[in-house]
Design a protein around this motif. Structure first.
Motif, short mmCIF file in Angstrom:
data_model
loop_
_atom_site.label_atom_id
_atom_site.label_comp_id
_atom_site.label_asym_id
_atom_site.label_seq_id
_atom_site.Cartn_x
_atom_site.Cartn_y
_atom_site.Cartn_z
N VAL A 1 0.81 -1.22 0.00
CA VAL A 1 0.00 0.00 0.00
C VAL A 1 0.84 1.27 0.00
CG1 VAL A 1 -0.31 0.42 2.47
CG2 VAL A 1 -2.20 0.85 0.93
N SER A 2 2.06 1.19 0.50
CA SER A 2 2.86 2.40 0.69
C SER A 2 3.72 2.71 -0.53
CB SER A 2 3.76 2.25 1.92
OG SER A 2 4.64 3.34 2.01
N ASN A 3 3.77 3.98 -0.90
CA ASN A 3 4.65 4.38 -2.00
C ASN A 3 5.82 5.22 -1.51
OD1 ASN A 3 3.53 6.89 -1.43
ND2 ASN A 3 2.23 6.91 -3.24
N SER A 4 6.05 5.23 -0.19
CA SER A 4 7.16 6.04 0.32
C SER A 4 8.00 5.31 1.36
CB SER A 4 6.65 7.33 0.95
OG SER A 4 5.93 7.06 2.13
N ALA A 5 7.60 4.10 1.74
CA ALA A 5 8.38 3.36 2.73
C ALA A 5 8.15 1.88 2.51
CB ALA A 5 7.96 3.76 4.15
N LYS A 6 9.12 1.08 2.88
CA LYS A 6 9.01 -0.36 2.77
C LYS A 6 9.26 -0.99 4.12
CE LYS A 6 8.12 -0.94 -1.63
NZ LYS A 6 6.88 -1.59 -2.07
N ASP B 1 -0.89 7.49 -1.97
CA ASP B 1 -1.78 8.20 -2.87
C ASP B 1 -3.18 7.60 -2.81
OD1 ASP B 1 0.31 9.77 -3.73
OD2 ASP B 1 0.70 8.60 -5.54
N VAL B 2 -4.18 8.46 -2.80
CA VAL B 2 -5.57 7.99 -2.81
C VAL B 2 -6.04 7.91 -4.27
CG1 VAL B 2 -7.93 8.48 -2.11
CG2 VAL B 2 -6.03 9.03 -0.57
N THR C 1 -3.32 12.38 -0.41
CA THR C 1 -2.66 11.25 0.25
C THR C 1 -3.20 11.03 1.66
OG1 THR C 1 -0.90 12.69 1.11
CG2 THR C 1 -0.50 11.61 -1.01
N ILE C 2 -2.97 9.84 2.17
CA ILE C 2 -3.19 9.55 3.59
C ILE C 2 -1.99 8.76 4.09
CG2 ILE C 2 -5.70 9.59 3.53
CD1 ILE C 2 -5.67 6.56 3.49
N GLU C 3 -1.85 8.67 5.40
CA GLU C 3 -0.72 7.96 5.99
C GLU C 3 -1.18 6.63 6.58
OE1 GLU C 3 1.37 10.32 8.84
OE2 GLU C 3 2.37 11.53 7.31
N PHE C 4 -0.41 5.59 6.27
CA PHE C 4 -0.61 4.29 6.89
C PHE C 4 0.58 4.00 7.80
CE2 PHE C 4 -3.62 3.77 3.47
CZ PHE C 4 -4.57 2.88 3.97
N ARG D 1 -9.43 -0.31 -3.37
CA ARG D 1 -10.63 -0.37 -2.53
C ARG D 1 -10.27 -0.12 -1.07
NH1 ARG D 1 -12.38 -5.21 -2.10
NH2 ARG D 1 -10.80 -6.33 -3.29
N LEU D 2 -9.15 -0.70 -0.65
CA LEU D 2 -8.71 -0.53 0.74
C LEU D 2 -8.41 0.93 1.05
CD1 LEU D 2 -7.69 -1.53 3.49
CD2 LEU D 2 -5.46 -1.90 2.41
N ILE D 3 -7.66 1.58 0.17
CA ILE D 3 -7.27 2.97 0.41
C ILE D 3 -8.49 3.88 0.45
CG2 ILE D 3 -5.99 4.95 -0.52
CD1 ILE D 3 -4.02 2.85 -1.73
N ARG D 4 -9.41 3.69 -0.49
CA ARG D 4 -10.62 4.52 -0.50
C ARG D 4 -11.47 4.26 0.73
NH1 ARG D 4 -10.69 3.29 -6.23
NH2 ARG D 4 -12.17 1.62 -5.83
N ALA D 5 -11.57 2.99 1.13
CA ALA D 5 -12.37 2.66 2.32
C ALA D 5 -11.75 3.26 3.57
CB ALA D 5 -12.49 1.15 2.46
N THR D 6 -10.41 3.25 3.65
CA THR D 6 -9.73 3.83 4.81
C THR D 6 -9.91 5.34 4.83
OG1 THR D 6 -8.09 2.06 4.70
CG2 THR D 6 -7.53 3.98 6.02
#
Length: 365
Positions: free
Chosen positions: A22-27, A46-47, A68-71, A270-275
């Motif tokens: 899900v993350s585009n900035s950290a692994k 990114d949403v 964006t949102i943070e996970f 779907r997960l990102i939008r739902a979150t």
């Protein structure tokens, strides 16, 4: 918007694999042993929003900027965490700081993935974490009851706080989460400072096997029944497959891969939008030749607040907002067409921004 969603679950259920996908900035490091994740990993995500592409098709901007949102990937919790077992205190401290919970639950069989909780049982796994969070919340409520009990005998304000705390305590003792109690107004204020874990909104992720990633399986259906019983949402996905999709550089390869599995889009979308929705967030847009951009605000925000996410000066010097509904903007071919048809509105400080509004702010410097 600095709101965060924490990815939680028992060890080895696929939390860090999901975070990596899900993350585009950290692994996050994903490995088959307990407590692989010790410090929480934070990723900016990114949403996905197809409305951006539709707006860009009309405006032809130099760039497109999604919101964006943070996970946050948080260490796996074990039974007894509320008493300090495993990394219990660290886990509880980290989850206390997030605004919503994405609870990953194992819904697949695999002898190669370690499991200490016995046979696969998604509802039991859910209840292990529920119980630990409830016990931690009980400790917090008891401490505050002890602080306000004397004041409650002399001050009506504290009496209301005390009564709310007693009600919350009974609810927790019955094995239920605070978010199901329906607190509002002054009741929510009574518990705000103790940051109760089970008061946070939750979304369940059923991590299924490859065969069940489109239609689910017996395990995910059991979990779905339990989630719906408490009014929570659930996303069914295969975390490993989702991680593979995100590693593909070519959009064409991704499309072929999805087609092979009979999927219209990655489950991550779907997960990102739902979150995003779980966090009570909505999006408005700005559209111009330099950029088409999505902006995150909270539901119910008024126009000056919405302007502040662009720059604080926009809120301080707010005069008015030019607003076009998204559907009008698309159907009428952009700002000029909306003006011609009288669909561009001038709104003031009391206007409550709607999801999808295309806005331009006027302000004094």
């Amino acid at each position: 918007m600095a709101l965060q969603a924490g990815i939680v679950g028992l060890p080895n259920v696929g939390k860090s694999t999901l975070f990596n996908a899900v993350s585009n900035s950290a692994k996050a490091q994903a490995a088959n042993y307990r407590f692989c994740t010790i410090e929480p990993n934070v990723g900016l995500v990114d949403v996905p929003d197809q409305r951006l592409n539709a707006l860009a098709a009309i405006v032809s901007p130099q760039r497109i900027v999604p919101t964006t949102i943070e996970f946050v990937d948080i260490a796996g919790l074990v039974k007894g965490a509320s008493q300090g077992e495993g990394l219990g205190n660290k886990f509880l401290g980290n989850i206390r700081e997030v605004d919503a919970i994405v609870h990953v639950i194992r819904c697949f069989e695999d002898d190669n993935v370690l499991r200490e909780e016995g046979a696969i049982n998604p509802v039991s796994d859910k209840e292990i974490i529920d119980t630990e969070l409830q016990l931690a919340d009980l400790a917090s409520v008891d401490k505050k009851i002890a602080r306000v009990e004397k004041q409650a005998k002399m001050d009506l304000k504290f009496r209301k706080v005390f009564d709310t705390l007693v009600r919350v305590k009974k609810h927790l003792e019955s094995g239920q989460n605070v978010r199901g109690l329906g607190l509002e107004g002054e009741e929510l204020e009574a518990i705000y400072d103790i940051h109760l874990l089970t008061a946070k909104p939750v979304l369940y992720v059923a991590n299924v096997d490859e065969a069940g990633m489109k239609t689910g399986n017996a395990y995910s259906r059991i979990l779905e029944t339990a989630a719906h019983a408490e009014g929570a949402g659930i996303i069914v996905m295969n975390n490993s497959i989702e991680a593979q999709i995100t590693e593909m550089e070519s959009e064409e390869d991704k499309a072929i891969f999805l087609e092979e599995y009979g999927l219209e889009e990655p489950g991550l979308n779907r997960l990102i939008r739902a979150t995003y929705s779980l966090l009570s967030l909505i999006t408005y847009f700005t559209a111009g030749v330099q950029e088409v951009r999505a902006w995150t605000i909270g539901k119910g925000w008024k126009a000056p607040q919405a302007a502040s996410v662009i720059h604080t000066d926009f809120e301080k010097g707010f005069i008015k907002a030019e607003v076009i509904g998204y559907d009008d903007y698309i159907q009428l071919g952009g700002e000029a067409g909306a003006k011609d048809k009288g669909r561009l509105r001038i709104e003031g400080k009391e206007y409550v921004v709607q999801d999808g509004d295309v806005m331009h702010f006027r302000f004094n410097v």
